[in-house]
Design a protein around this motif. Structure first.
Motif, short mmCIF file in Angstrom:
data_model
loop_
_atom_site.label_atom_id
_atom_site.label_comp_id
_atom_site.label_asym_id
_atom_site.label_seq_id
_atom_site.Cartn_x
_atom_site.Cartn_y
_atom_site.Cartn_z
N THR A 43 0.84 -1.20 0.00
CA THR A 43 0.00 0.00 0.00
C THR A 43 0.88 1.25 0.00
O THR A 43 2.10 1.17 0.24
CB THR A 43 -0.89 0.03 1.25
OG1 THR A 43 -0.06 0.13 2.41
CG2 THR A 43 -1.75 -1.22 1.35
N LEU A 44 0.28 2.40 -0.25
CA LEU A 44 1.04 3.64 -0.16
C LEU A 44 1.56 3.85 1.25
O LEU A 44 2.68 4.36 1.44
CB LEU A 44 0.16 4.83 -0.57
CG LEU A 44 -0.21 4.94 -2.05
CD1 LEU A 44 -1.00 6.22 -2.29
CD2 LEU A 44 1.02 4.90 -2.94
N GLU A 45 0.77 3.44 2.25
CA GLU A 45 1.23 3.56 3.64
C GLU A 45 2.48 2.70 3.86
O GLU A 45 3.42 3.14 4.54
CB GLU A 45 0.12 3.13 4.60
CG GLU A 45 -1.05 4.10 4.71
CD GLU A 45 -2.06 3.94 3.57
OE1 GLU A 45 -3.02 4.73 3.52
OE2 GLU A 45 -1.88 3.03 2.72
N GLN A 46 2.50 1.52 3.29
CA GLN A 46 3.67 0.66 3.45
C GLN A 46 4.85 1.18 2.64
O GLN A 46 6.01 1.01 3.05
CB GLN A 46 3.30 -0.77 3.04
CG GLN A 46 2.40 -1.45 4.06
CD GLN A 46 1.78 -2.73 3.56
OE1 GLN A 46 1.47 -2.86 2.37
NE2 GLN A 46 1.59 -3.69 4.46
N ARG A 47 4.59 1.82 1.53
CA ARG A 47 5.66 2.42 0.75
C ARG A 47 6.32 3.55 1.54
O ARG A 47 7.55 3.70 1.55
CB ARG A 47 5.11 2.94 -0.58
CG ARG A 47 6.13 3.06 -1.70
CD ARG A 47 5.44 3.30 -3.03
NE ARG A 47 4.75 2.10 -3.50
CZ ARG A 47 3.85 2.07 -4.46
NH1 ARG A 47 3.51 3.20 -5.08
NH2 ARG A 47 3.29 0.95 -4.83
N ALA A 48 5.50 4.34 2.23
CA ALA A 48 6.03 5.40 3.09
C ALA A 48 6.79 4.81 4.27
O ALA A 48 7.85 5.31 4.67
CB ALA A 48 4.90 6.29 3.58
N GLU A 49 6.25 3.74 4.83
CA GLU A 49 6.92 3.04 5.94
C GLU A 49 8.30 2.56 5.49
O GLU A 49 9.30 2.71 6.22
CB GLU A 49 6.07 1.86 6.38
CG GLU A 49 6.71 0.97 7.44
CD GLU A 49 6.01 -0.37 7.59
OE1 GLU A 49 6.60 -1.28 8.20
OE2 GLU A 49 4.87 -0.53 7.09
#
Length: 330
Positions: free
Chosen positions: A211-217
């Motif tokens: 997800t985009l959240e995981q990409r940021a993580e």
């Protein structure tokens, strides 16, 4: 204030990297703001890294037959892949290093598809690095899996100056990508490498279903390493692997990620690696080099074709981007 205005003040002017939440804001930018992101990322790159582009060639010492199940990788011996197990000899490695140096590259990375090196592989690495240094003015990096403290020390003593061990993806997504070892194991090897004084190279692959959240993580976790280099790969779905049917990452998302990673790591070398040709094409690659990237792998990758080195060199000349020269040799 928009995230780009915030980033201009925080990152460009103050040198403070974006937080994970701010990285996510960048990854969510509307399409009409991507060009602004690229311009800002390029300004940050020039200010904190300079204008030079580091060119690297890579070669696989041992290809295929790996016991790990990295779902993106056609070198796993657990999948029905067309990649066959191959070992190169020292003379072949030296010749490859010579050809790499002729392009103006300053970095040559030796890679092996293993969980970690045994005594035979360690001895071959030591012999190979010595032979390359005897004949070629080029820095030698290595990527041969999980290491023990003693193995890190041996590689450093042999003359390896940089070690690559990719985190691959965010810690929260890692179990969806690999099940035969853990994210924490990879992180521990990187800790040992940094403590030994070797340059840390760690990146991964985008577009594997995170997800985009995981990409940021992922970007934030890489930034915590304070790496010298982050290779940015984009998934090139390989036949026979569990990710064979994944869609190729949208080029706009790839550009957002390039800009976000630069703003998360303003002083780090960001290297174009596998999948850039498929995901971005020629025009997108140029945009990336003018949008925060400052290094690339020239020529072919481990199991996929890249662009001919001459094309990449022509591209950098066209963009007026100088190639980093080897100004010291240890």
């Amino acid at each position: 204030m928009s995230i780009l205005d915030t980033a201009r003040t925080q990152v460009l002017e103050q040198g403070i990297p974006l937080t994970e939440e701010q990285i996510l804001d960048v990854l969510r930018l509307p399409e009409d703001e991507i060009s602004g992101l690229m311009e800002l990322a390029h300004e940050v790159r020039l200010k904190y890294c300079g204008e030079e582009v580091e060119v690297e060639g890579i070669i696989s010492l041992k290809t295929g037959g790996c016991p790990e199940d990295c779902h993106f990788c056609s070198q796993s011996g657990l999948f029905e892949s067309p990649v066959r197990s191959v070992w190169l000899d020292i003379a072949q490695l030296v010749e490859a290093a010579k050809q790499t140096a002729k392009t103006g590259a300053t970095e040559f990375c030796i890679v092996a598809a293993v969980k970690g090196p045994d005594d035979k592989l360690m001895a071959q690495m030591e012999e190979a690095v010595a032979a390359i240094h005897a004949e070629v003015d080029i820095e030698v990096a290595a990527s041969i899996g999980t290491l023990t403290p003693a193995q890190v020390d041996r590689l450093k003593a042999a003359g390896v100056h940089r070690y690559n061990h990719n985190l691959e993806t965010a810690r929260s997504f890692f179990p969806q990508v690999v099940t035969t070892h853990t994210w924490e194991e990879r992180r521990e090897t990187l800790r040992l490498v940094a403590e030994a004084g070797l340059e840390v190279c760690s990146g991964g692959i985008l577009g594997m279903g995170e997800t985009l959240e995981q990409r940021a993580e992922f970007a934030a976790q890489l930034a915590e390493l304070n790496p010298h280099e982050v290779p940015m790969n984009f998934l090139d779905p390989r036949p026979g692997t569990p990710f064979a049917d994944h869609e190729v990452m949208d080029s706009r998302d790839a550009l957002r990620a390039i800009g976000a990673f630069r703003l998360a790591m303003p002083r780090t070398m960001l290297r174009f690696a596998g999948g850039r040709e498929l995901t971005l094409g020629d025009e997108g690659a140029e945009t990336g080099l003018l949008g925060g990237m400052n290094a690339l792998i020239a020529g072919n990758y481990l199991t996929t074709l890249g662009r001919p080195m001459e094309q990449d060199l022509d591209m950098m000349d066209r963009l007026n981007l100088p190639i980093k020269v080897l100004n010291k040799f240890v």
